[in-house]
Design a protein around this motif. Structure first.
Motif, PDB file in Angstrom:
ATOM      1  N   VAL A 297       0.836  -1.204   0.000  1.00 40.67           N
ATOM      2  CA  VAL A 297       0.000   0.000   0.000  1.00 40.67           C
ATOM      3  C   VAL A 297       0.867   1.250   0.000  1.00 40.67           C
ATOM      4  O   VAL A 297       0.606   2.203  -0.756  1.00 40.67           O
ATOM      5  N   PHE A 301       0.142   2.659  -3.609  1.00 41.12           N
ATOM      6  CA  PHE A 301      -1.196   3.240  -3.519  1.00 41.12           C
ATOM      7  C   PHE A 301      -1.238   4.524  -2.698  1.00 41.12           C
ATOM      8  O   PHE A 301      -2.295   4.954  -2.271  1.00 41.12           O
ATOM      9  N   THR A 302      -0.079   5.117  -2.457  1.00 46.40           N
ATOM     10  CA  THR A 302      -0.043   6.404  -1.759  1.00 46.40           C
ATOM     11  C   THR A 302       0.560   7.456  -2.683  1.00 46.40           C
ATOM     12  O   THR A 302       1.241   7.131  -3.667  1.00 46.40           O
ATOM     13  N   LYS A 303       0.321   8.700  -2.345  1.00 46.27           N
ATOM     14  CA  LYS A 303       0.807   9.808  -3.162  1.00 46.27           C
ATOM     15  C   LYS A 303       1.822  10.688  -2.432  1.00 46.27           C
ATOM     16  O   LYS A 303       2.597  11.385  -3.074  1.00 46.27           O
ATOM     17  N   TYR A 404      -5.440  -0.576   3.337  1.00 49.23           N
ATOM     18  CA  TYR A 404      -5.640   0.496   2.360  1.00 49.23           C
ATOM     19  C   TYR A 404      -6.461   1.688   2.878  1.00 49.23           C
ATOM     20  O   TYR A 404      -5.979   2.831   2.822  1.00 49.23           O
ATOM     21  N   LYS A 408      -4.794   5.455   3.502  1.00 51.35           N
ATOM     22  CA  LYS A 408      -5.227   6.560   2.646  1.00 51.35           C
ATOM     23  C   LYS A 408      -5.664   7.771   3.472  1.00 51.35           C
ATOM     24  O   LYS A 408      -5.483   8.917   3.030  1.00 51.35           O
ATOM     25  N   ASP A 411      -2.463   9.309   4.323  1.00 46.10           N
ATOM     26  CA  ASP A 411      -1.803   9.766   3.111  1.00 46.10           C
ATOM     27  C   ASP A 411      -2.383  11.120   2.671  1.00 46.10           C
ATOM     28  O   ASP A 411      -1.632  12.023   2.255  1.00 46.10           O
ATOM     29  N   LYS A 412      -3.683  11.261   2.749  1.00 44.35           N
ATOM     30  CA  LYS A 412      -4.331  12.532   2.401  1.00 44.35           C
ATOM     31  C   LYS A 412      -3.834  13.647   3.309  1.00 44.35           C
ATOM     32  O   LYS A 412      -3.538  14.763   2.851  1.00 44.35           O
TER      33      LYS A 412
END
Length: 427
Positions: A297, A301-303, A404, A408, A411-412
């Motif tokens: 993840v 799947f992170t930014k 996940y 997230k 991550d946000k």
């Protein structure tokens, strides 16, 4: 002081007490020191007993030779354990560990029943020491004897009930004579204990410990719900910054080791493994896939730059079961959002592994003592089947799916902070 601070402080105190308890440490460290012996026996069993028809036909002429190391390692582990435990305990009292180990080994053997066999053509019955209580069945007795014999030995030395040699005698000779009286006293005590149990319905001290203590504890340890409770406690302690593995494994390692040894002996004999839940079962389903799911993840799947970097840094360690960089780097410690999947993911993986094994879809682990750091799939493969390795790999996406939504959320938040920081840097 807040509840969290109070819990953490109390938890750390308990962990320190368990870690510093000389008796628990002696058993735990003693068993750990026998790991090379257990691994030799486990590999010998695996190589001689793999249920592949072509392979079995190939090794048939030398199968007995391949399995020979297991006979004198796995099947005689209690002998190594009693010596190692006594050695560790004596050293914690600043006494000679080697002498204590030999005395404990003798004490263990004097308690071990000797069997008598009638052989056709033999002029008299033959007495022999069988392997019955030298392996898994004698492991708890080995722990007790290792602790008790050493404690008596240390007590006598502290009382100075020893033979004092004159000055000028070489230290080795002096040390040998100083241990004579303690050795004789310990021998007398354990001879009396052996004679007492020989006249009971149990027949021997070993049978007494196995019936009254080892069977009930193994029954508790081989219960899936007991394992889940231990797993939950370990994960919760980690969340509060306490080394959960030290606390939990110090208590359950003896039970899990005995369960694994029984499975390994059954596998070598070509019989069904008696313990579905064991230390090797824990290792296959609870250790590797959950944290690798988190790594997946973080990496894909992170930014946020922070999470992607942590994923790359934590990946090599997680592949080999080293999770501290992620636990303290993200951090998971004192993180209420990541604490939820961190606690639940290994529990869910373990439950899935359990139900699939009960259903006959996955095989029972053979009790192999896999070295720490064995990577995913290899760790499962060494437990007797490539199917177990595949199951480990397939649990990575499952673990990733659990992590996940929680990752997230953070991550946000990280993205917003990174954006604000970049705007400030422009100014």
């Amino acid at each position: 002081m807040s509840f969290v601070e109070s819990f953490t402080r109390k938890g750390q105190e308990i962990a320190n007490k368990i870690q510093s308890n000389r008796y628990i440490s002696a058993i735990s460290n003693g068993l750990m020191s026998t790991l090379p012996i257990m691994m030799i026996g486990a590999f010998s069993t695996l190589l001689s007993s793999m249920q592949i028809e072509f392979y079995q036909n190939l090794i048939e002429p030398i199968k007995g030779i391949i399995g020979l190391p297991a006979t004198f390692t796995t099947n005689a582990l209690s002998l190594y354990a009693v010596f190692a435990i006594a050695n560790e305990l004596a050293k914690s009292f600043k006494k000679d560990g080697t002498s204590a180990g030999y005395i404990a080994l003798f004490s263990f053997l004097i308690l071990t029943p000797v069997s008598t066999f009638e052989l056709e053509g033999a002029p008299m019955p033959i007495s022999a020491l069988t392997f019955d209580f030298l392996g898994a069945k004698g492991l708890f007795a080995a722990m007790i004897v290792g602790i008790l014999a050493t404690r008596i030995y240390v007590f006598i030395l502290d009382k100075n009930w020893t033979i004092k040699m004159p000055d000028g005698v070489p230290p080795f000779i002096s040390k040998t004579f100083s241990g004579l009286i303690p050795a004789f006293i310990v021998a007398i005590i354990f001879t009396i204990i052996s004679g007492f149990f020989a006249h009971t319905s149990f027949g021997s001290f070993h049978q007494f410990i196995y019936t009254v203590l080892q069977i009930p504890l193994q029954g508790l340890g081989s219960n899936i719900w007991s394992m889940l409770i231990a797993l939950l406690i370990m994960q919760i302690l980690w969340v509060f910054g306490i080394h959960g593995a030290i606390v939990v494994l110090a208590v359950i390692r003896p039970i899990m080791t005995a369960l694994d040894l029984e499975n390994l002996a059954a596998y070598q004999a070509g019989e069904a493994m008696p313990n579905l839940v064991s230390g090797s079962f824990w290792g296959v389903y609870a250790n590797l896939a959950p944290m690798l799911g988190l790594v997946v993840v973080l990496m894909f799947f992170t930014k946020s730059k922070q999470f992607k970097m942590l994923g790359r840094l934590g990946a090599p360690g997680a592949l080999f079961g080293i999770h501290e960089p992620l636990i303290f780097g993200l951090p998971i410690v004192m993180n209420p959002i990541l604490a939820i999947p961190y606690i639940l993911t290994p529990v869910i993986c373990t439950l899935i592994g359990y139900f699939l094994t009960v259903a006959g879809i996955l095989p029972v682990t053979i009790g192999m003592q896999v070295p720490f750091g064995a990577p995913i799939f290899i760790a499962g493969l060494l437990q007797g089947s490539w199917v177990l390795g595949l199951a480990q790999v397939l649990m990575i996406p499952l673990s990733a799916a659990i992590y996940y939504p929680f990752v997230k959320i953070l991550d946000k938040r990280n993205l917003e902070q990174e954006y604000v920081s970049s705007e400030l840097d422009k100014e």
